[in-house]
Design a protein around this motif. Structure first.
Motif, PDB file in Angstrom:
ATOM      1  N   ALA A 169       0.275  -4.857  16.076  1.00  0.00           N
ATOM      2  CA  ALA A 169      -0.905  -4.263  16.718  1.00  0.00           C
ATOM      3  C   ALA A 169      -0.485  -3.382  17.892  1.00  0.00           C
ATOM      4  O   ALA A 169       0.361  -3.759  18.705  1.00  0.00           O
ATOM      5  N   GLY A 170      -1.090  -2.195  17.943  1.00  0.00           N
ATOM      6  CA  GLY A 170      -0.789  -1.238  19.004  1.00  0.00           C
ATOM      7  C   GLY A 170       0.237  -0.197  18.625  1.00  0.00           C
ATOM      8  O   GLY A 170       0.364   0.821  19.306  1.00  0.00           O
ATOM      9  N   ASP A 171       0.983  -0.433  17.541  1.00  0.00           N
ATOM     10  CA  ASP A 171       2.007   0.530  17.116  1.00  0.00           C
ATOM     11  C   ASP A 171       1.366   1.737  16.427  1.00  0.00           C
ATOM     12  O   ASP A 171       0.323   1.617  15.767  1.00  0.00           O
ATOM     13  N   THR A 172       2.008   2.888  16.574  1.00  0.00           N
ATOM     14  CA  THR A 172       1.589   4.127  15.909  1.00  0.00           C
ATOM     15  C   THR A 172       2.801   4.717  15.200  1.00  0.00           C
ATOM     16  O   THR A 172       3.882   4.797  15.790  1.00  0.00           O
ATOM     17  N   VAL A 173       2.634   5.122  13.943  1.00  0.00           N
ATOM     18  CA  VAL A 173       3.714   5.807  13.231  1.00  0.00           C
ATOM     19  C   VAL A 173       3.157   7.083  12.600  1.00  0.00           C
ATOM     20  O   VAL A 173       2.041   7.105  12.089  1.00  0.00           O
ATOM     21  N   ILE A 174       3.949   8.134  12.678  1.00  0.00           N
ATOM     22  CA  ILE A 174       3.616   9.416  12.062  1.00  0.00           C
ATOM     23  C   ILE A 174       4.782   9.807  11.172  1.00  0.00           C
ATOM     24  O   ILE A 174       5.944   9.681  11.562  1.00  0.00           O
ATOM     25  N   LEU A 175       4.480  10.260   9.954  1.00  0.00           N
ATOM     26  CA  LEU A 175       5.505  10.720   9.025  1.00  0.00           C
ATOM     27  C   LEU A 175       5.320  12.219   8.821  1.00  0.00           C
ATOM     28  O   LEU A 175       4.653  12.659   7.879  1.00  0.00           O
ATOM     29  N   PRO A 176       5.903  13.037   9.715  1.00  0.00           N
ATOM     30  CA  PRO A 176       5.585  14.469   9.734  1.00  0.00           C
ATOM     31  C   PRO A 176       6.165  15.257   8.574  1.00  0.00           C
ATOM     32  O   PRO A 176       5.734  16.376   8.304  1.00  0.00           O
ATOM     33  N   ARG A 177       7.162  14.693   7.874  1.00  0.00           N
ATOM     34  CA  ARG A 177       7.783  15.438   6.775  1.00  0.00           C
ATOM     35  C   ARG A 177       7.223  15.060   5.409  1.00  0.00           C
ATOM     36  O   ARG A 177       7.651  15.587   4.389  1.00  0.00           O
ATOM     37  N   GLY A 178       6.280  14.123   5.377  1.00  0.00           N
ATOM     38  CA  GLY A 178       5.641  13.770   4.114  1.00  0.00           C
ATOM     39  C   GLY A 178       6.478  12.891   3.221  1.00  0.00           C
ATOM     40  O   GLY A 178       6.284  12.874   2.002  1.00  0.00           O
TER      41      GLY A 178
ATOM     42  N   LEU B  63       0.865  -1.178   0.000  1.00  0.00           N
ATOM     43  CA  LEU B  63       0.000   0.000   0.000  1.00  0.00           C
ATOM     44  C   LEU B  63       0.904   1.231   0.000  1.00  0.00           C
ATOM     45  O   LEU B  63       1.596   1.504   0.977  1.00  0.00           O
ATOM     46  N   VAL B  64       0.904   1.961  -1.115  1.00  0.00           N
ATOM     47  CA  VAL B  64       1.874   3.034  -1.331  1.00  0.00           C
ATOM     48  C   VAL B  64       1.242   4.391  -1.047  1.00  0.00           C
ATOM     49  O   VAL B  64       0.101   4.657  -1.444  1.00  0.00           O
ATOM     50  N   PHE B  65       2.016   5.267  -0.389  1.00  0.00           N
ATOM     51  CA  PHE B  65       1.594   6.641  -0.093  1.00  0.00           C
ATOM     52  C   PHE B  65       2.666   7.581  -0.640  1.00  0.00           C
ATOM     53  O   PHE B  65       3.745   7.709  -0.058  1.00  0.00           O
ATOM     54  N   ASP B  66       2.371   8.209  -1.767  1.00  0.00           N
ATOM     55  CA  ASP B  66       3.393   9.019  -2.443  1.00  0.00           C
ATOM     56  C   ASP B  66       2.824  10.332  -2.983  1.00  0.00           C
ATOM     57  O   ASP B  66       3.317  10.860  -3.970  1.00  0.00           O
ATOM     58  N   ARG B  67       1.784  10.844  -2.338  1.00  0.00           N
ATOM     59  CA  ARG B  67       1.181  12.100  -2.772  1.00  0.00           C
ATOM     60  C   ARG B  67       1.962  13.276  -2.181  1.00  0.00           C
ATOM     61  O   ARG B  67       2.052  13.390  -0.962  1.00  0.00           O
ATOM     62  N   PRO B  68       2.552  14.136  -3.005  1.00  0.00           N
ATOM     63  CA  PRO B  68       3.342  15.260  -2.479  1.00  0.00           C
ATOM     64  C   PRO B  68       2.512  16.136  -1.535  1.00  0.00           C
ATOM     65  O   PRO B  68       1.358  16.440  -1.811  1.00  0.00           O
ATOM     66  N   GLY B  69       3.140  16.513  -0.432  1.00  0.00           N
ATOM     67  CA  GLY B  69       2.496  17.426   0.505  1.00  0.00           C
ATOM     68  C   GLY B  69       1.702  16.765   1.610  1.00  0.00           C
ATOM     69  O   GLY B  69       1.417  17.396   2.621  1.00  0.00           O
ATOM     70  N   LEU B  70       1.333  15.491   1.421  1.00  0.00           N
ATOM     71  CA  LEU B  70       0.536  14.813   2.447  1.00  0.00           C
ATOM     72  C   LEU B  70       1.448  14.061   3.406  1.00  0.00           C
ATOM     73  O   LEU B  70       2.376  13.369   2.995  1.00  0.00           O
ATOM     74  N   ARG B  71       1.157  14.176   4.676  1.00  0.00           N
ATOM     75  CA  ARG B  71       1.911  13.506   5.723  1.00  0.00           C
ATOM     76  C   ARG B  71       1.037  12.415   6.328  1.00  0.00           C
ATOM     77  O   ARG B  71      -0.169  12.598   6.453  1.00  0.00           O
ATOM     78  N   GLY B  72       1.642  11.293   6.693  1.00  0.00           N
ATOM     79  CA  GLY B  72       0.859  10.129   7.070  1.00  0.00           C
ATOM     80  C   GLY B  72       0.829   9.846   8.561  1.00  0.00           C
ATOM     81  O   GLY B  72       1.765  10.161   9.296  1.00  0.00           O
ATOM     82  N   VAL B  73      -0.283   9.243   8.995  1.00  0.00           N
ATOM     83  CA  VAL B  73      -0.436   8.682  10.338  1.00  0.00           C
ATOM     84  C   VAL B  73      -1.007   7.284  10.165  1.00  0.00           C
ATOM     85  O   VAL B  73      -2.006   7.108   9.467  1.00  0.00           O
ATOM     86  N   HIS B  74      -0.371   6.299  10.776  1.00  0.00           N
ATOM     87  CA  HIS B  74      -0.865   4.927  10.663  1.00  0.00           C
ATOM     88  C   HIS B  74      -0.966   4.306  12.051  1.00  0.00           C
ATOM     89  O   HIS B  74       0.020   4.264  12.802  1.00  0.00           O
ATOM     90  N   LEU B  75      -2.161   3.843  12.396  1.00  0.00           N
ATOM     91  CA  LEU B  75      -2.426   3.192  13.674  1.00  0.00           C
ATOM     92  C   LEU B  75      -2.716   1.722  13.382  1.00  0.00           C
ATOM     93  O   LEU B  75      -3.694   1.408  12.690  1.00  0.00           O
TER      94      LEU B  75
END
Length: 310
Positions: free
Chosen positions: A68-77, A36-48
């Motif tokens: 399960a239980g992990d959280t990741v945030i990609l603040p720089r996009g 599952l790819v996330f490559d949209r410029p400008g968007l930053r991700g959060v995955h729970l």
């Protein structure tokens, strides 16, 4: 000098300046193998990670196992993907969301092996220098399959909103997303070894200097006056700041001033000389030279480019 400053206010003021805003959250059920790819410029991700397991892979090759239980945030996009198994083809997370009505998405293999609450948010000010001070990934590991107790309330409500998608969910998720990101940034673990302003805030000496800089970036700061704010000798302060924050103090100050200058040029009809004075330059010539060195064009030309048709 000025009124006493609170170092605890720096995080809040910087987050207000960056202006993170939620875009959307989806409840995603995937079956292995998948990419599952996330490559949209400008968007930053959060995955729970609600259940199961997968991997987070960055474009540069860094891979982080998730459970399960992990959280990741990609603040720089940064471009990234969530994957499990050896999937031959990639699925765009944004295209999957666009072609699927509602907030619950299903993709790839016949049996669900990972359930993920995937969020995307934007930075209202993507050029803010504070974003350089954040690591590409903020990783908060779960505890026995659940988020840690300090994060669990935020994650649980976001999960429920993404699963149910009731009336007003977008507003609720936007506010919760802001709170979740701020709460993660307050914890030392996710940013422990990454140089930047957040690491500086955890050093009581540097925090005092950073609070002073952010409170009054136009003040005529010198290494001597900043060292006094930090309660250190000039040599010790300069070395400590560069090591912890990742750049020399006066360069950090220049970034703050030039960022503020761009905002003033874009939002207020001030002359270049007036902007230079407002951000702490005693000479508009020196200001224009610094602006051009960093952004590639003089300030007046940069402002005209905002009004040009694209």
């Amino acid at each position: 000098m000025s009124v006493p400053r609170s170092t605890s206010d720096v995080l809040g003021s910087v987050l207000r300046e960056v202006s993170f805003a939620s875009a959307a959250y989806r409840w995603v059920e995937m079956g292995a193998p998948f990419r599952l790819v996330f490559d949209r410029p400008g968007l930053r991700g959060v995955h729970l990670i609600a259940s199961g397991a997968c991997e987070l892979a960055l474009a540069g090759g860094t891979v982080t196992p998730l459970a399960a239980g992990d959280t990741v945030i990609l603040p720089r996009g940064d471009h990234h993907e969530l994957r499990s198994g050896a999937a031959a083809t990639a699925t765009s997370g944004f295209e999957l969301a666009a072609r699927t009505p509602g907030a619950r998405l299903r993709g790839c293999g016949p049996r669900v092996t990972a359930t993920i609450v995937c969020g995307a948010f934007i930075a209202g000010d993507p050029g803010h220098p504070a974003l350089r001070g954040l690591p590409p990934v903020l990783f908060v590991p779960g505890v026995d399959g659940h988020p840690p107790s300090w994060l669990a309330p935020y994650v649980e409500v976001l999960r429920q909103e993404a699963f149910d998608a009731g009336p007003g969910s977008d507003v609720v998720m936007a506010r919760l997303s802001d709170a979740l990101i701020a709460r993660v940034l307050r914890e030392p673990g996710p940013v422990a070894d990454h140089p930047g302003w957040l690491a500086g805030l955890r050093d009581p000496h540097l925090a005092a200097a950073l609070a002073a800089l952010h409170a009054e970036p136009a003040h005529p700061w010198t290494l001597a006056s900043l060292s006094a704010e930090a309660g250190l000798s000039r040599t010790a302060f300069t070395a400590r700041f560069a090591r912890t924050v990742g750049e020399p103090p006066m360069r950090y100050l220049q970034s703050l001033r030039l960022h503020q200058a761009r905002r003033l040029l874009a939002e207020e009809r001030l002359t270049v000389a007036a902007v230079a004075t407002r951000v702490g330059y005693t000479s508009d010539v020196a200001f224009a030279a610094a602006f051009r060195r960093v952004f590639g064009v003089p300030p007046a030309e940069w402002r005209r480019s905002l009004d040009s048709p694209r």
